[in-house]
Design a protein around this motif. Structure first.
Motif, short mmCIF file in Angstrom:
data_model
loop_
_atom_site.label_atom_id
_atom_site.label_comp_id
_atom_site.label_asym_id
_atom_site.label_seq_id
_atom_site.Cartn_x
_atom_site.Cartn_y
_atom_site.Cartn_z
N ALA A 168 0.83 -1.11 0.04
CA ALA A 168 -0.04 -0.03 -0.06
C ALA A 168 0.88 1.21 0.07
O ALA A 168 1.87 1.30 0.79
CB ALA A 168 -0.83 0.04 1.30
N ALA A 169 0.24 2.07 -0.89
CA ALA A 169 0.90 3.50 -0.83
C ALA A 169 0.08 4.70 -0.72
O ALA A 169 -1.00 4.39 -1.40
CB ALA A 169 1.97 3.67 -2.04
N PRO A 170 0.21 5.87 0.10
CA PRO A 170 -0.94 6.85 0.09
C PRO A 170 -0.86 7.65 -1.01
O PRO A 170 0.20 7.48 -1.82
CB PRO A 170 -0.37 7.68 1.37
N VAL A 171 -1.98 8.04 -1.52
CA VAL A 171 -2.02 8.94 -2.61
C VAL A 171 -3.04 9.76 -2.54
O VAL A 171 -4.05 9.79 -1.51
CB VAL A 171 -2.49 8.11 -4.11
N TYR A 172 -2.89 10.95 -3.28
CA TYR A 172 -3.71 12.27 -2.90
C TYR A 172 -4.29 12.56 -4.64
O TYR A 172 -3.27 12.92 -5.30
CB TYR A 172 -2.99 13.61 -2.29
N PHE A 173 -5.43 13.23 -4.49
CA PHE A 173 -6.08 13.74 -5.73
C PHE A 173 -6.64 15.10 -5.33
O PHE A 173 -7.46 15.13 -4.52
CB PHE A 173 -6.89 12.76 -6.43
N GLU A 174 -6.41 16.10 -6.46
CA GLU A 174 -7.03 17.21 -6.27
C GLU A 174 -8.41 17.33 -7.05
O GLU A 174 -8.62 16.37 -8.02
CB GLU A 174 -6.09 18.53 -6.99
N GLU A 175 -9.36 18.20 -6.67
CA GLU A 175 -10.76 18.42 -7.34
C GLU A 175 -10.47 18.33 -8.83
O GLU A 175 -9.61 19.14 -9.19
CB GLU A 175 -11.40 19.51 -6.96
N GLY A 176 -11.16 17.39 -9.65
CA GLY A 176 -11.02 17.48 -11.13
C GLY A 176 -10.02 16.61 -11.65
O GLY A 176 -9.90 16.48 -12.80
#
Length: 138
Positions: A30-38
């Motif tokens: 597992a690895a954390p990921v982040y996504f911005e709106e859109g």
């Protein structure tokens, strides 16, 4: 904000009732990921390579045509997407876009497949959970 992928993964509903050893295996992948709106996360027609467990925020599963994109399902924390990464040579059928700032745990599909082959009980548990996701109405 720093996300601890190990503890986030262990608290996700998708892995409820897995053994400690199975959770340890998944945590290593597992690895954390982040996504911005859109932000576009998965593109339809491309080879799917990762499985995602949503922790916060939400994503839209979209059907894209030459003329428009239509949201066919909204997913939120506690849900998963990217299951086609667990099937060899499977292209992504839908695109997935972040509806807001979103955090998730990303698991490489090939690594998860290998772990499931090495531990058939993990493989069975993963298959059962993914089938519940695929079989659930939108």
């Amino acid at each position: 904000m720093t996300l601890n992928a190990d503890s986030a993964l262990r608290s996700h509903p998708f892995v409820a009732d897995l053994s400690s050893a199975q959770l340890d295996t998944l945590a290593r992948l597992a690895a954390p990921v982040y996504f911005e709106e859109g932000e576009l996360i998965l593109v339809d027609g491309q080879r799917s390579t990762a499985f995602y467990l949503l922790l916060s925020g939400s994503v839209a599963v979209e059907l894209r045509t030459a003329y428009c994109s239509v949201c066919v399902q909204a997913l939120q924390a506690g849900q998963v997407f990217g299951w086609s990464a667990l099937v060899n040579d499977q292209d992504t059928l839908f695109q997935v876009r972040a509806r807001e700032r979103t955090t998730a745990v990303r698991v490489d599909g090939a690594d998860l497949q290998s772990a499931c082959r090495a531990d058939p009980w993990l493989g069975l548990a993963t298959l059962e959970r993914v089938l519940r996701v695929v079989g659930r109405p939108c």
